[in-house]
Design a protein around this motif. Structure first.
Motif, PDB file in Angstrom:
ATOM      1  N   ARG A  37       0.850  -1.189   0.000  1.00 45.30           N
ATOM      2  CA  ARG A  37       0.000   0.000   0.000  1.00 45.30           C
ATOM      3  C   ARG A  37       0.881   1.232   0.000  1.00 45.30           C
ATOM      4  N   SER A  38       0.486   2.200  -0.754  1.00 46.63           N
ATOM      5  CA  SER A  38       1.267   3.441  -0.799  1.00 46.63           C
ATOM      6  C   SER A  38       0.532   4.531  -0.042  1.00 46.63           C
ATOM      7  N   GLY A  39       0.440   4.371   1.263  1.00 43.95           N
ATOM      8  CA  GLY A  39      -0.197   5.403   2.067  1.00 43.95           C
ATOM      9  C   GLY A  39      -1.695   5.238   2.165  1.00 43.95           C
ATOM     10  N   GLY A  40      -2.203   4.029   1.936  1.00 45.25           N
ATOM     11  CA  GLY A  40      -3.637   3.795   1.989  1.00 45.25           C
ATOM     12  C   GLY A  40      -4.265   4.195   3.315  1.00 45.25           C
ATOM     13  N   GLU A  41      -3.467   4.139   4.382  1.00 42.20           N
ATOM     14  CA  GLU A  41      -4.000   4.514   5.684  1.00 42.20           C
ATOM     15  C   GLU A  41      -4.329   6.001   5.765  1.00 42.20           C
ATOM     16  N   PHE A  42      -3.866   6.766   4.799  1.00 39.36           N
ATOM     17  CA  PHE A  42      -4.144   8.195   4.777  1.00 39.36           C
ATOM     18  C   PHE A  42      -5.225   8.563   3.757  1.00 39.36           C
ATOM     19  N   ALA A  43      -5.819   7.558   3.123  1.00 34.12           N
ATOM     20  CA  ALA A  43      -6.753   7.797   2.022  1.00 34.12           C
ATOM     21  C   ALA A  43      -7.909   8.711   2.406  1.00 34.12           C
ATOM     22  N   GLU A  44      -8.540   8.438   3.536  1.00 31.39           N
ATOM     23  CA  GLU A  44      -9.682   9.267   3.953  1.00 31.39           C
ATOM     24  C   GLU A  44      -9.276  10.719   4.159  1.00 31.39           C
ATOM     25  N   ALA A  45      -8.152  10.931   4.820  1.00 30.09           N
ATOM     26  CA  ALA A  45      -7.692  12.303   5.071  1.00 30.09           C
ATOM     27  C   ALA A  45      -7.367  13.016   3.759  1.00 30.09           C
ATOM     28  N   ILE A  46      -6.733  12.297   2.837  1.00 30.12           N
ATOM     29  CA  ILE A  46      -6.406  12.893   1.535  1.00 30.12           C
ATOM     30  C   ILE A  46      -7.682  13.274   0.805  1.00 30.12           C
ATOM     31  N   LEU A  47      -8.632  12.347   0.746  1.00 26.24           N
ATOM     32  CA  LEU A  47      -9.893  12.620   0.045  1.00 26.24           C
ATOM     33  C   LEU A  47     -10.640  13.790   0.664  1.00 26.24           C
ATOM     34  N   ALA A  48     -10.733  13.809   1.977  1.00 24.93           N
ATOM     35  CA  ALA A  48     -11.446  14.895   2.652  1.00 24.93           C
ATOM     36  C   ALA A  48     -10.790  16.240   2.332  1.00 24.93           C
ATOM     37  N   ASP A  49      -9.465  16.278   2.341  1.00 26.48           N
ATOM     38  CA  ASP A  49      -8.754  17.520   2.043  1.00 26.48           C
ATOM     39  C   ASP A  49      -8.991  17.960   0.600  1.00 26.48           C
ATOM     40  N   LEU A  50      -8.911  17.025  -0.334  1.00 25.79           N
ATOM     41  CA  LEU A  50      -9.108  17.370  -1.746  1.00 25.79           C
ATOM     42  C   LEU A  50     -10.544  17.828  -2.017  1.00 25.79           C
ATOM     43  N   ILE A  51     -11.499  17.187  -1.386  1.00 30.07           N
ATOM     44  CA  ILE A  51     -12.901  17.594  -1.547  1.00 30.07           C
ATOM     45  C   ILE A  51     -13.104  18.992  -0.988  1.00 30.07           C
ATOM     46  N   SER A  52     -12.483  19.263   0.168  1.00 30.04           N
ATOM     47  CA  SER A  52     -12.618  20.604   0.760  1.00 30.04           C
ATOM     48  C   SER A  52     -11.970  21.672  -0.115  1.00 30.04           C
ATOM     49  N   GLN A  53     -11.029  21.254  -0.965  1.00 28.61           N
ATOM     50  CA  GLN A  53     -10.396  22.189  -1.902  1.00 28.61           C
ATOM     51  C   GLN A  53     -11.218  22.360  -3.177  1.00 28.61           C
ATOM     52  N   GLY A  54     -12.332  21.613  -3.267  1.00 30.41           N
ATOM     53  CA  GLY A  54     -13.233  21.783  -4.403  1.00 30.41           C
ATOM     54  C   GLY A  54     -13.045  20.799  -5.541  1.00 30.41           C
ATOM     55  N   TYR A  55     -12.178  19.815  -5.374  1.00 26.61           N
ATOM     56  CA  TYR A  55     -11.993  18.829  -6.443  1.00 26.61           C
ATOM     57  C   TYR A  55     -13.179  17.878  -6.475  1.00 26.61           C
ATOM     58  N   GLN A  56     -13.531  17.424  -7.674  1.00 28.94           N
ATOM     59  CA  GLN A  56     -14.603  16.450  -7.826  1.00 28.94           C
ATOM     60  C   GLN A  56     -14.429  15.688  -9.132  1.00 28.94           C
ATOM     61  N   GLY A  57     -15.145  14.579  -9.252  1.00 24.53           N
ATOM     62  CA  GLY A  57     -15.119  13.778 -10.472  1.00 24.53           C
ATOM     63  C   GLY A  57     -13.738  13.284 -10.843  1.00 24.53           C
ATOM     64  N   ASP A  58     -13.456  13.306 -12.149  1.00 24.02           N
ATOM     65  CA  ASP A  58     -12.177  12.808 -12.663  1.00 24.02           C
ATOM     66  C   ASP A  58     -10.996  13.596 -12.118  1.00 24.02           C
ATOM     67  N   GLU A  59     -11.190  14.882 -11.924  1.00 21.82           N
ATOM     68  CA  GLU A  59     -10.125  15.720 -11.390  1.00 21.82           C
ATOM     69  C   GLU A  59      -9.782  15.292  -9.957  1.00 21.82           C
TER      70      GLU A  59
END
Length: 114
Positions: free
Chosen positions: A47-69
């Motif tokens: 795994r390449s940092g899978g334990e951080f997946a939720e935190a990464i996703l939450a941060d990216l969503i809060s930055q406004g990323y969605q869909g393919d981006e």
């Protein structure tokens, strides 16, 4: 706790008993850790940092990323986790080796940047 005696070859090689190999999920690499007077051998996680997946996703969503981006940015960010953690560990080891026991957490891990 299970125990099994194993031989060490003249080339310092060992064979991991099949039962342990299968049970622990070894593949082609093992991590070898010196802990006091013990040698710990454990499977390398692919795994390449899978334990951080939720935190990464939450941060990216809060930055406004969605869909393919969002997916693209997530993959890009996730690939950076393992090297960053390795760098932090190497820096902490270097501080410890030089008697850096008075180092602060910020010295060891840096400060959070946004």
């Amino acid at each position: 706790m299970e125990r099994k005696m194993i031989r060490i070859s003249g080339k310092r090689q060992i064979t991991i008993p099949q039962k342990y190999f299968d049970l622990l999920g070894f593949d082609t690499e093992a991590e070898c850790i010196l802990r006091g007077n013990e040698l710990v051998i454990r499977p390398v996680s692919e795994r390449s940092g899978g334990e951080f997946a939720e935190a990464i996703l939450a941060d990216l969503i809060s930055q406004g990323y969605q869909g393919d981006e969002l997916l693209s940015k997530f993959k890009e960010t996730q690939k950076k986790v393992r090297p960053a953690v390795k760098t932090m560990i190497d820096e902490a080891d270097a501080l410890a080796a030089t008697g850096g026991s008075t180092a602060s957490l910020d010295d060891l891990f840096g400060t959070e940047e946004r």
